[in-house]
Design an enzyme around this catalytic site. Structure first.
Site, PDB file in Angstrom:
ATOM      1  N   HIS A 177     -16.328  12.956  13.180  1.00 23.75           N
ATOM      2  CA  HIS A 177     -14.974  12.402  13.026  1.00 23.75           C
ATOM      3  C   HIS A 177     -14.081  12.524  14.265  1.00 23.75           C
ATOM      4  CE1 HIS A 177     -13.023  16.406  11.455  1.00 23.75           C
ATOM      5  NE2 HIS A 177     -13.988  16.641  12.315  1.00 23.75           N
ATOM      6  N   HIS A 178     -14.589  13.104  15.353  1.00 28.36           N
ATOM      7  CA  HIS A 178     -13.790  13.146  16.588  1.00 28.36           C
ATOM      8  C   HIS A 178     -14.109  11.980  17.522  1.00 28.36           C
ATOM      9  CE1 HIS A 178     -12.310  16.990  15.399  1.00 28.36           C
ATOM     10  NE2 HIS A 178     -13.484  17.595  15.508  1.00 28.36           N
ATOM     11  N   CYS A 179     -15.108  11.175  17.179  1.00 25.01           N
ATOM     12  CA  CYS A 179     -15.500  10.074  18.059  1.00 25.01           C
ATOM     13  C   CYS A 179     -14.823   8.779  17.620  1.00 25.01           C
ATOM     14  CB  CYS A 179     -17.022   9.895  18.036  1.00 25.01           C
ATOM     15  SG  CYS A 179     -17.594   8.720  19.268  1.00 25.01           S
ATOM     16  N   ASN A 200      -9.529  12.924  14.397  1.00 17.00           N
ATOM     17  CA  ASN A 200      -8.799  11.998  15.283  1.00 17.00           C
ATOM     18  C   ASN A 200      -9.591  10.757  15.683  1.00 17.00           C
ATOM     19  OD1 ASN A 200     -10.458  13.825  16.799  1.00 17.00           O
ATOM     20  ND2 ASN A 200      -9.324  13.305  18.661  1.00 17.00           N
TER      21      ASN A 200
END
Length: 356
Positions: free
Chosen positions: A142-144, A186
């Protein structure tokens, strides 16, 4: 016209909608031990589920590696080309020695497992719509976002799964992401910043990575937690806000990012949730979705302790024991007596939770 992909080919109907491949696991020369992440946890989850006789090899949906063409549904060509530089991958995975390895080794030993998990999430998206639920034993990067990786996340699997569904599956035009990893998600937030079709709920430790103020603007339901938050407060907030989010907008799919880095003692998460609290959390989310007959896709995301694999397996077993996931439910949809009973039980359970 969408490109031709192998990721949407129907698996045998006898398969359970649990997606996995032995290629998920990252093992080479001990370098994976330089990151606190247990890079073999996905295989351990499957082994625990086999020991408990919940699944067998021929009943698991075998994940396929996402191709460049699949990845380009979201990612820029420029970003994918950057991954051909080992130092870029070293930065994203937070394993500095990777920078000194030839890129063909990095592709095979680090990025191929992550591409296979990404393919697994995309496959599980379609399975969830077809069967009512699906679990990718990996994924949750979920950070990509489309043009930037980080925090061990090289491919935007959540964004990809949703975009594939929007492009290819009739009747899927609204999605809700429920992100309960300890860190702010993010990546998908940046990708869906101005997309009214996607509702994002994010519950995270406010003090830790990534602290992405710009991405926070995409969160429709933001729950920022203090250091050391414990079960009672956490479960109350999760229950209240999951119910609130699904009442506010009834989506065609829920993507549930079920990170276990909320576990007490996690070196990066900074929260203090017990193993039982994690099992209960997953139950709350599945009950909320199943009660409303909304398909749910679960990905396992972060979790940085050796014991997290056992907890993920215990949670899946609990969901099965409660009738929230099973073969019958997966193949016959929501119109069977078992589902009706489960909905009645869930309503009782939610009433008792709100009275506690």
């Amino acid at each position: 016209m969408p490109h031709r992909t192998e990721l949407y080919e129907d698996p045998p109907s006898a398969c359970c909608p649990i997606v996995y491949s032995p290629d998920y696991n990252i093992t080479f020369m001990g370098l994976e031990k330089l990151h606190p992440f247990d890079a073999g946890k996905w295989g351990k989850v499957i082994n625990f589920l086999k020991e408990e006789k919940l699944i067998a090899d021929d009943l698991i949906v075998q994940a396929r590696e996402a191709t460049d063409e699949d990845l380009l549904v979201v990612h820029t060509r420029r970003y994918l080309n950057k991954l051909k530089w080992s130092f870029v991958v070293a930065t994203i995975t937070e394993i500095p020695p990777v920078a000194f390895l030839p890129n063909f080794i990095v592709q095979r030993k680090v990025l191929k497992p992550l591409r296979t998990q990404t393919g697994g999430t995309i496959m599980a998206g379609k399975l969830a719509v077809d069967r009512g639920w699906a679990i990718n034993v990996g994924g949750g990067f979920h950070h990509c976002s489309s043009d930037k990786g980080g925090g061990f996340c090289a491919y935007a699997d959540i964004t990809l799964a949703i975009k594939f569904l929007f492009e290819r599956v009739q009747g899927v035009s609204k999605a809700t992401i429920i992100d309960l990893d300890a860190h702010q998600g993010n990546g998908h937030e940046r990708d869906f910043m101005d997309d009214p079709r996607v509702y994002i709920m994010d519950v995270y430790n406010r003090y830790i990575y990534p602290g992405d103020g710009f991405a926070k603007r995409a969160i429709k339901r933001k729950v920022e937690l203090e250091w050391g938050t414990e079960d009672a407060e956490y479960l109350q907030k999760v229950h209240t806000h999951v119910e609130g989010a699904l009442n506010e907008l009834k989506p065609d799919i829920v993507v549930y990012n079920a990170g276990t880095d909320i576990l007490d003692g996690d070196p990066l998460g900074g929260l203090a949730i017990s193993p039982q609290g994690i099992v209960k959390r997953d139950e709350v989310v599945f009950k909320a979705a199943r009660r409303r007959r909304i398909p749910i896709l679960m990905v396992t995301s972060g979790g940085y302790q050796k014991r997290t694999a056992r907890i993920i397996a215990d949670s899946i077993l609990n969901l099965h024991n409660l009738g929230l996931i099973d073969k019958e439910l997966a193949t016959s949809g929501a119109e069977n007596p078992k589902v009706e009973q489960m909905i009645r039980d869930a309503a009782k359970d939610l009433t008792s939770l709100s009275l506690q």
